[in-house]
Design an enzyme around this catalytic site. Structure first.
Site, short mmCIF file in Angstrom:
data_model
loop_
_atom_site.label_atom_id
_atom_site.label_comp_id
_atom_site.label_asym_id
_atom_site.label_seq_id
_atom_site.Cartn_x
_atom_site.Cartn_y
_atom_site.Cartn_z
N HIS A 93 0.83 -1.21 0.00
CA HIS A 93 0.00 0.00 0.00
C HIS A 93 0.86 1.26 0.00
O HIS A 93 0.80 2.08 -0.92
CB HIS A 93 -0.90 0.02 1.24
CG HIS A 93 -1.87 -1.10 1.34
ND1 HIS A 93 -2.90 -1.27 0.45
CD2 HIS A 93 -1.97 -2.11 2.24
CE1 HIS A 93 -3.61 -2.34 0.80
NE2 HIS A 93 -3.05 -2.86 1.88
N ASP A 94 1.65 1.44 1.05
CA ASP A 94 2.42 2.68 1.22
C ASP A 94 3.44 2.89 0.09
O ASP A 94 3.52 4.01 -0.46
CB ASP A 94 3.13 2.68 2.57
CG ASP A 94 2.17 2.66 3.74
OD1 ASP A 94 1.07 2.09 3.61
OD2 ASP A 94 2.51 3.20 4.80
#
Length: 285
Positions: free
Chosen positions: A204-205
């Site tokens: 995600h990040d």
């Protein structure tokens, strides 16, 4: 949340990151809306410290004596159009900066945020993605501020997977950051195996960060985004892409446009992450 941020500051070597980044500002610990606070670390996914229960030492840097919102306002004012904020959590501090300074939305270069679940189920509940769910009111302020916003939601980050094979390569390498991440990922991999019987985790990040550095990694649509702030769909992000016209004025009418990522070059993202971890690189440094 504050402990996790400080630990991330401490993890990097002096050679890898410019010295000024060793110092850090402190953000708000609670959501902007205290009616229904939802902010917290999902310890069963990422560990009690948000970093795989690694219990890293406290940072070597010092706290900058201004709030996160003040810091962003001042940096944007001093460098108009040149500052990009990559938001990897709830948007409380950015919303506070917007409310603090009417010119912030114009001064900030871009806000790239990890958040939203456009056209797919959320990961906090069926309606909401976790970061938006943490402070829906703040998210709505950001989406409607008029700033240059790019939303990278789980509709695309769920396509970017670090496999068990990738993790084994990191574990067997000599890369400092590869070893650092290998330890952190144990809790996340265990959760994914137990809950979903799969040997891989979502990036995600890194996907949001890389989209800020190399926009060609994603394709986007533009439209007005509003966030539901009450009821069972609290935290739901709803995009009106302007293709449908309505006879009546709606909550999306006359709202500024933002960019929402709709596709991602997942193999390129994974390769970029792996290359930098294996060779001790940090993206953009």
């Amino acid at each position: 949340m504050k402990k996790r941020m400080k630990t991330l500051v401490n993890c990097s070597s002096d050679k890898a990151i410019p010295k000024w980044t060793k110092d850090y500002v402190m953000g708000e610990e609670r959501p902007q809306s205290i009616k229904e606070p939802k902010l917290g670390v999902t310890d069963f996914v990422h560990g009690a410290d948000g970093l795989g229960n690694q219990n890293f030492p406290p940072p070597n840097g010092k706290v900058i004596e201004e709030s996160a919102a003040d810091f962003m306002v001042n940096e944007a004012k001093a460098n108009p159009g040149k500052v990009t904020v990559v938001a990897l959590g709830p948007l409380t501090n950015i919303a506070l900066a917007i409310q603090m300074d009417p010119e912030f939305a114009k001064n900030i270069g871009q806000i790239v945020l990890l958040g939203g679940s456009f056209a797919v189920n959320g990961n906090a509940n069926p309606a909401a993605e976790a970061n938006i769910y943490g402070d829906p009111e703040a998210a709505d302020v950001v989406f409607t501020s008029g700033a240059d916003v790019l939303a990278v939601g789980i509709n695309i980050t769920h396509q970017v997977v670090l496999s068990g094979y990738d993790r084994e390569k990191l574990a067997s390498s000599k890369g400092k950051f590869a070893q650092y991440l290998t330890g952190i990922l144990e809790v996340y991999f265990s959760y994914r195996r137990d809950a979903y019987n799969t040997n891989g985790v979502y990036l995600h990040d890194p996907t949001a960060l890389l989209a800020a550095i190399d926009p060609s990694l994603v394709t986007c649509t533009e439209g007005a985004v509003r966030v539901q702030t009450s009821g069972i769909t609290r935290g739901l992000t709803i995009l009106h892409n302007k293709q449908k016209r309505y006879d009546e004025i709606t909550e999306w009418s006359n709202m500024p446009l933002v960019k929402v990522a709709v596709t991602v070059d997942a193999p390129r993202v994974v390769k970029l992450v792996m290359d930098r971890l294996l060779h001790n690189y940090i993206v953009g440094i």
